[in-house]
Design a protein around this motif. Structure first.
Motif, PDB file in Angstrom:
ATOM      1  N   THR A 112      -1.604  -1.763 -10.943  1.00  0.00           N
ATOM      2  CA  THR A 112      -0.373  -1.473 -11.687  1.00  0.00           C
ATOM      3  C   THR A 112       0.844  -1.935 -10.898  1.00  0.00           C
ATOM      4  OG1 THR A 112      -1.417   0.442 -12.718  1.00  0.00           O
ATOM      5  CG2 THR A 112       0.999   0.375 -12.739  1.00  0.00           C
ATOM      6  N   SER A 127       0.772   5.298  -7.925  1.00  0.00           N
ATOM      7  CA  SER A 127       0.263   4.318  -8.884  1.00  0.00           C
ATOM      8  C   SER A 127      -0.875   3.528  -8.265  1.00  0.00           C
ATOM      9  CB  SER A 127       1.364   3.338  -9.293  1.00  0.00           C
ATOM     10  OG  SER A 127       2.392   4.003  -9.977  1.00  0.00           O
ATOM     11  N   ALA A 128      -1.750   3.057  -9.109  1.00  0.00           N
ATOM     12  CA  ALA A 128      -2.880   2.249  -8.664  1.00  0.00           C
ATOM     13  C   ALA A 128      -2.401   0.860  -8.234  1.00  0.00           C
ATOM     14  CB  ALA A 128      -3.901   2.128  -9.781  1.00  0.00           C
ATOM     15  N   ARG A 137       0.834  -1.205   0.000  1.00  0.00           N
ATOM     16  CA  ARG A 137       0.000   0.000   0.000  1.00  0.00           C
ATOM     17  C   ARG A 137       0.870   1.257   0.000  1.00  0.00           C
ATOM     18  NH1 ARG A 137      -2.030   1.513   5.197  1.00  0.00           N
ATOM     19  NH2 ARG A 137      -1.770  -0.690   5.620  1.00  0.00           N
ATOM     20  N   CYS A 150       2.434   1.876  -3.401  1.00  0.00           N
ATOM     21  CA  CYS A 150       1.453   2.497  -4.301  1.00  0.00           C
ATOM     22  C   CYS A 150       1.417   4.000  -4.075  1.00  0.00           C
ATOM     23  CB  CYS A 150       0.064   1.904  -4.091  1.00  0.00           C
ATOM     24  SG  CYS A 150      -0.086   0.178  -4.577  1.00  0.00           S
ATOM     25  N   GLN A 151       1.431   4.413  -2.818  1.00  0.00           N
ATOM     26  CA  GLN A 151       1.408   5.844  -2.495  1.00  0.00           C
ATOM     27  C   GLN A 151       2.682   6.525  -2.964  1.00  0.00           C
ATOM     28  OE1 GLN A 151       0.840   5.527   1.723  1.00  0.00           O
ATOM     29  NE2 GLN A 151      -1.400   5.474   1.566  1.00  0.00           N
TER      30      GLN A 151
END
Length: 139
Positions: A48, A44-45, A36, A39-40
């Protein structure tokens, strides 16, 4: 320079994208980082980042482990092979940088040094202002 070093590695299993390499740098800086958080950091999602992790895991550069405090979350860490790949890229980047600077005329090297010193001063000033405003907002 990073791109040139990445493309000049001789490994046939090298990450195929700059995004994958960025992910590896994030994980290298924070071993055991949560998916998580990656991603931050990459803005990016999750799907992805998951696909990039799949590719990096398939070539042996990355491994997923359960977070010790929350087994439902996934943490990422580089394998020794992944760390070695980043070391090769960094070494090649450093070599290219040193060669380029060594090939510069002395006047251009001095100008570069002056410009970098000025940039560092500006970054330090901005960083100091950032912390001062953080201190005031907390008060």
């Amino acid at each position: 320079m990073w791109e040139h070093a990445r493309h000049s590695t001789t490994s046939t299993t090298a990450p195929s994208s700059t995004s994958q390499l960025r992910l590896m740098y994030v994980v290298d800086r924070e071993d055991g980082i949560r998916m998580r958080t990656v991603c931050q950091r990459l803005a990016s999602a999750p799907p992805t980042v998951t696909r990039m992790c799949d590719r990096l895991q398939a070539i042996g550069f990355l491994e997923r482990v359960a977070c010790p405090d929350n087994r439902r979350e996934v943490a990422l860490q580089l394998t020794p092979t992944g760390k070695e790949h980043l070391k090769r890229i960094r070494d090649q980047r450093d070599t290219m940088l040193h060669q380029a600077i060594d090939n510069m005329p002395p006047a251009e090297r001095r100008a570069l040094a002056t410009g970098l010193a000025s940039l560092q001063s500006q970054l330090n000033a901005a960083h100091g202002e950032e912390h001062r405003s953080d201190d005031h907002s907390a008060a």
